[in-house]
Design a protein around this motif. Structure first.
Motif, PDB file in Angstrom:
ATOM      1  N   THR A 161      54.360  35.659  70.561  1.00 58.58           N
ATOM      2  CA  THR A 161      55.256  35.234  69.620  1.00 58.58           C
ATOM      3  C   THR A 161      56.258  36.351  69.227  1.00 58.58           C
ATOM      4  OG1 THR A 161      53.642  35.986  67.871  1.00 58.58           O
ATOM      5  CG2 THR A 161      53.447  33.622  68.554  1.00 58.58           C
ATOM      6  N   SER A 162      56.020  37.647  69.668  1.00 58.26           N
ATOM      7  CA  SER A 162      57.053  38.527  69.067  1.00 58.26           C
ATOM      8  C   SER A 162      58.328  38.672  69.948  1.00 58.26           C
ATOM      9  CB  SER A 162      56.343  39.824  69.339  1.00 58.26           C
ATOM     10  OG  SER A 162      57.327  41.053  69.063  1.00 58.26           O
ATOM     11  N   PRO A 163      59.492  38.555  69.600  1.00 61.83           N
ATOM     12  CA  PRO A 163      60.630  38.463  70.359  1.00 61.83           C
ATOM     13  C   PRO A 163      60.972  39.903  71.095  1.00 61.83           C
ATOM     14  CG  PRO A 163      61.289  38.308  68.031  1.00 61.83           C
ATOM     15  CD  PRO A 163      59.770  38.250  68.076  1.00 61.83           C
ATOM     16  N   VAL A 164      60.214  40.882  70.371  1.00 56.09           N
ATOM     17  CA  VAL A 164      60.581  42.205  71.104  1.00 56.09           C
ATOM     18  C   VAL A 164      59.569  42.084  72.303  1.00 56.09           C
ATOM     19  CG1 VAL A 164      60.129  44.729  70.420  1.00 56.09           C
ATOM     20  CG2 VAL A 164      60.768  43.377  68.814  1.00 56.09           C
ATOM     21  N   VAL A 165      58.399  41.894  72.083  1.00 54.99           N
ATOM     22  CA  VAL A 165      57.539  41.919  73.444  1.00 54.99           C
ATOM     23  C   VAL A 165      57.916  41.042  74.385  1.00 54.99           C
ATOM     24  CG1 VAL A 165      55.211  41.186  74.066  1.00 54.99           C
ATOM     25  CG2 VAL A 165      55.420  42.338  71.648  1.00 54.99           C
TER      26      VAL A 165
END
Length: 168
Positions: A134-138
Motif C-alpha cells: 500500500t505504500s507509494p514509496v515502496v
C-alpha cells in the motif's frame, strides 16, 4: 575555534569529493567508483562496489522475496503484509538496483540473469497487488528496480547466427 574546525572539516570533505570525481573521470569502471565512494562517502559505502558483498546481498534478497511470496499466498495476506516493515522491501530494491548497475568483469556473478529475472518478476508481482503493497514509496522502489533492469540490460546474441527468426 569550533567554527574554524568545522570549516577545516568541510574543506577536507570537499577536497575528497573533488579527488573522487577526478578519479572516476580518469578511470571509469567499478573499481574507480569504489574508490570514489570510499573517498567521498566513507569506507562502509564502498562495500556497495564489492562483487562478493553484492552477490551475497542478492542471494539474501532472493530468499526474502520467496518468503514474501509465501506471505502473499496466505489466506490472511493483508494482515501479514501490514506487519512487514517497508524498509525490508526498500532494502531489497536498493540491493537489486545497485547490482544492476555493477559493470565489472564479474557482473554475471553478482546478479546472474536468472536471478535478475526473478527479481523483476517479484517486483512486477508485488506492484500487481496494491492491496498488499500500500505504500507509494515502496511501490516507487519496486518500479525503480524494473526501470534499472531495463536500462542496464545487455542485448542477447540471436540464436542461429542470423537476425530475427533465422534458423527457426
Amino acid at each position: 575555534r569550533a567554527f574554524e574546525l568545522v570549516h577545516k572539516l568541510y574543506g577536507r570533505a570537499f577536497e575528497q569529493m573533488r579527488h573522487a570525481k577526478l578519479l572516476v573521470e580518469r578511470w571509469p569502471g567499478a573499481q574507480a567508483e569504489a574508490c570514489a565512494a570510499a573517498l567521498s562517502l566513507g569506507w562502509a559505502a564502498s562495500q556497495l562496489f564489492d562483487p562478493d558483498f553484492l552477490s551475497r546481498a542478492c542471494y539474501w534478497c532472493e530468499l526474502a522475496s520467496e518468503w514474501l511470496r509465501e506471505q502473499a499466498r496466505a489466506a490472511d495476506a493483508e494482515a501479514r503484509f501490514r506487519l512487514v516493515p517497508a524498509g525490508l522491501v526498500k532494502a531489497m530494491c536498493d540491493v537489486w538496483s545497485q547490482a544492476s548497475r555493477y559493470g565489472g568483469e564479474r557482473a554475471e556473478e553478482v546478479l546472474p540473469g536468472l536471478m535478475a529475472g526473478e527479481a523483476a518478476w517479484f517486483c512486477a508481482e508485488m506492484l500487481g497487488k496494491p492491496r498488499l503493497v500500500t505504500s507509494p514509496v515502496v511501490q516507487d522502489h519496486l518500479l525503480q528496480v524494473i526501470d534499472d533492469f531495463v536500462r542496464t540490460a545487455r542485448p542477447e546474441q540471436p540464436r542461429g547466427g542470423g537476425g530475427g527468426f533465422g534458423g527457426a
